[in-house]
Design a protein around this motif. Structure first.
Motif, mmCIF file in Angstrom:
data_model
loop_
_atom_site.group_PDB
_atom_site.id
_atom_site.type_symbol
_atom_site.label_atom_id
_atom_site.label_comp_id
_atom_site.label_asym_id
_atom_site.label_seq_id
_atom_site.Cartn_x
_atom_site.Cartn_y
_atom_site.Cartn_z
ATOM 1 N N ALA A 1 -3.960 -7.910 -14.526
ATOM 2 C CA ALA A 1 -4.406 -8.533 -13.276
ATOM 3 C C ALA A 1 -5.617 -9.428 -13.488
ATOM 4 C CB ALA A 1 -4.719 -7.451 -12.244
ATOM 5 N N SER A 2 -6.521 -9.036 -14.403
ATOM 6 C CA SER A 2 -7.716 -9.854 -14.625
ATOM 7 C C SER A 2 -7.358 -11.204 -15.220
ATOM 8 C CB SER A 2 -8.711 -9.111 -15.518
ATOM 9 O OG SER A 2 -8.177 -8.923 -16.813
ATOM 10 N N VAL A 3 -6.337 -11.225 -16.087
ATOM 11 C CA VAL A 3 -5.876 -12.501 -16.660
ATOM 12 C C VAL A 3 -5.092 -13.294 -15.617
ATOM 13 C CG1 VAL A 3 -4.399 -13.540 -18.419
ATOM 14 C CG2 VAL A 3 -5.836 -11.586 -19.008
ATOM 15 N N GLU A 4 -4.282 -12.604 -14.854
ATOM 16 C CA GLU A 4 -3.417 -13.253 -13.871
ATOM 17 C C GLU A 4 -4.210 -13.924 -12.756
ATOM 18 O OE1 GLU A 4 0.456 -11.961 -11.110
ATOM 19 O OE2 GLU A 4 -0.829 -10.428 -11.993
ATOM 20 N N PHE A 5 -5.344 -13.332 -12.373
ATOM 21 C CA PHE A 5 -6.071 -13.819 -11.200
ATOM 22 C C PHE A 5 -7.451 -14.392 -11.510
ATOM 23 C CE2 PHE A 5 -2.840 -11.321 -9.165
ATOM 24 C CZ PHE A 5 -2.613 -11.979 -7.972
ATOM 25 N N ASP A 6 -7.824 -14.489 -12.786
ATOM 26 C CA ASP A 6 -9.196 -14.917 -13.070
ATOM 27 C C ASP A 6 -9.490 -16.346 -12.637
ATOM 28 O OD1 ASP A 6 -7.737 -16.197 -15.026
ATOM 29 O OD2 ASP A 6 -8.906 -15.444 -16.722
ATOM 30 N N ALA A 7 -8.471 -17.191 -12.553
ATOM 31 C CA ALA A 7 -8.699 -18.586 -12.164
ATOM 32 C C ALA A 7 -8.288 -18.853 -10.716
ATOM 33 C CB ALA A 7 -7.943 -19.519 -13.103
ATOM 34 N N ARG A 8 -8.006 -17.809 -9.960
ATOM 35 C CA ARG A 8 -7.573 -17.989 -8.574
ATOM 36 C C ARG A 8 -8.660 -17.539 -7.611
ATOM 37 N NH1 ARG A 8 -1.259 -15.979 -8.415
ATOM 38 N NH2 ARG A 8 -0.672 -16.700 -10.501
ATOM 39 N N GLY A 9 -8.459 -17.868 -6.362
ATOM 40 C CA GLY A 9 -9.324 -17.348 -5.323
ATOM 41 C C GLY A 9 -8.559 -16.326 -4.504
ATOM 42 N N GLY A 10 -9.184 -15.839 -3.449
ATOM 43 C CA GLY A 10 -8.479 -14.958 -2.538
ATOM 44 C C GLY A 10 -8.872 -13.495 -2.651
ATOM 45 N N ARG A 11 -8.322 -12.702 -1.750
ATOM 46 C CA ARG A 11 -8.688 -11.294 -1.641
ATOM 47 C C ARG A 11 -8.251 -10.474 -2.848
ATOM 48 N NH1 ARG A 11 -5.969 -9.042 3.257
ATOM 49 N NH2 ARG A 11 -7.292 -7.219 2.897
ATOM 50 N N VAL A 12 -7.112 -10.814 -3.428
ATOM 51 C CA VAL A 12 -6.644 -10.036 -4.574
ATOM 52 C C VAL A 12 -7.577 -10.247 -5.767
ATOM 53 C CG1 VAL A 12 -4.754 -9.636 -6.189
ATOM 54 C CG2 VAL A 12 -4.256 -10.069 -3.779
ATOM 55 N N ARG A 13 -7.954 -11.496 -6.009
ATOM 56 C CA ARG A 13 -8.904 -11.750 -7.100
ATOM 57 C C ARG A 13 -10.214 -11.007 -6.856
ATOM 58 N NH1 ARG A 13 -13.336 -14.439 -8.610
ATOM 59 N NH2 ARG A 13 -13.380 -15.457 -10.664
ATOM 60 N N GLU A 14 -10.688 -11.032 -5.615
ATOM 61 C CA GLU A 14 -11.924 -10.325 -5.278
ATOM 62 C C GLU A 14 -11.796 -8.833 -5.533
ATOM 63 O OE1 GLU A 14 -12.657 -11.347 -1.243
ATOM 64 O OE2 GLU A 14 -13.111 -13.454 -1.668
ATOM 65 N N ALA A 15 -10.631 -8.266 -5.224
ATOM 66 C CA ALA A 15 -10.406 -6.839 -5.442
ATOM 67 C C ALA A 15 -10.376 -6.510 -6.931
ATOM 68 C CB ALA A 15 -9.103 -6.399 -4.777
ATOM 69 N N VAL A 16 -9.723 -7.358 -7.719
ATOM 70 C CA VAL A 16 -9.681 -7.146 -9.168
ATOM 71 C C VAL A 16 -11.103 -7.188 -9.738
ATOM 72 C CG1 VAL A 16 -8.914 -8.114 -11.376
ATOM 73 C CG2 VAL A 16 -7.336 -8.053 -9.428
ATOM 74 N N ALA A 17 -11.866 -8.184 -9.340
ATOM 75 C CA ALA A 17 -13.237 -8.318 -9.832
ATOM 76 C C ALA A 17 -14.093 -7.126 -9.393
ATOM 77 C CB ALA A 17 -13.848 -9.627 -9.331
ATOM 78 N N ARG A 18 -13.913 -6.686 -8.158
ATOM 79 C CA ARG A 18 -14.698 -5.551 -7.642
ATOM 80 C C ARG A 18 -14.425 -4.291 -8.455
ATOM 81 N NH1 ARG A 18 -13.092 -1.610 -4.424
ATOM 82 N NH2 ARG A 18 -11.218 -2.749 -3.805
#
Length: 202
Positions: A116-133
Motif C-alpha cells: 500500500a505504501s508503494v501503491e499510494f505514495d504518489a497519490r492524494g486522498g483519504r486512503v493515502r492519509e490512512a496508509v501514512a498514519r
C-alpha cells in the motif's frame, strides 16, 4: 429474526467481507479491491457489499484497519509482556522478522502495508492519509521503545531514537523485498546481523 441476531449476522458478514478484502488487496493492491470482485468471491450481490460500506474508499479503509489489527496481533502482542525498552524492542524485531518470513500464511500476497505504501505514495486522498498514519504510528511505537532503552541505560544517552527507528524501518523494507522479490533464504539472518550491528552502534 430478532434485532440482536440481525445485528450479529450483519457484523459477521462485514467481517467476512473485510477478511476477503485483506487477502485480495495483499495480492492485487487496494485499487484491485473492487466491489464486483468481492461480490463474486463471497457469493453476494454488489448491493450487498455496498450496503455494508457504501463506497470502495470506505472498504479500502476498513481493509487497512483490519490489516493493521492483524499486524499488531502477530508482531506486537507476542512481545508486549517483555521488559519495556531494549528487551521488548528486540522481541518485537524478532517477531517482525518471523512475520515477514511467513507473511504469505497471513497475507497471501505479502505485507499489505509495504504494498500500500508503494501503491499510494504518489497519490492524494483519504486512503493515502490512512496508509501514512499507520506507518507513522508504528514508527512512533519503535521510537518510544528506543527512548525507554536510552532511559534504562540499555542504549547510550546520545542515541537518536528517531534516527535508529528510521534505519530499523529501512532494514525491514529491505527484508520484505528480499523475501518477496528475490526469495532470498538468507535475508532473515542478514537482517538479524544488521539489527545487531545497528543497535550496537547506537
Amino acid at each position: 429474526m430478532s434485532p440482536r441476531k440481525s445485528a450479529a449476522e450483519a457484523r459477521r458478514t462485514r467481517e467476512r467481507i473485510v477478511e476477503r478484502g485483506v487477502a485480495i488487496a495483499s495480492v492485487e493492491g487496494l485499487e484491485g479491491l473492487t466491489i464486483g470482485r468481492l461480490a463474486t468471491d463471497l457469493g453476494m450481490s454488489k448491493a450487498g457489499i455496498l450496503g455494508h460500506f457504501g463506497t470502495k474508499e470506505t472498504l479500502q479503509l476498513a481493509t487497512l484497519d483490519e490489516a493493521s489489527a492483524v499486524f499488531l496481533r502477530v508482531v506486537w502482542q507476542p512481545a508486549a509482556h517483555e521488559t519495556p525498552g531494549l528487551p521488548r524492542l528486540r522481541a518485537v524485531c524478532e517477531a517482525w522478522i518471523t512475520y515477514l518470513e511467513h507473511e504469505r500464511e497471513i497475507f497471501p500476497g505479502g505485507c499489505l502495508f509495504t504494498t500500500a505504501s508503494v501503491e499510494f505514495d504518489a497519490r492524494g486522498g483519504r486512503v493515502r492519509e490512512a496508509v501514512a498514519r499507520l506507518h507513522r504510528l508504528w514508527r512512533r511505537r519503535l521510537v518510544g521503545e528506543l527512548r525507554l532503552a536510552v532511559t534504562a541505560g540499555d542504549l547510550p544517552s546520545g542515541t537518536d531514537p528517531e534516527q535508529v527507528a528510521y534505519e530499523l524501518v529501512g532494514l525491514y523494507l529491505a527484508l520484505n523485498q528480499a523475501i518477496q522479490l528475490f526469495a532470498d533464504p538468507l535475508a532473515p539472518d542478514r537482517t538479524r546481523r544488521a539489527l545487531d550491528r545497528l543497535l550496537a552502534q547506537a
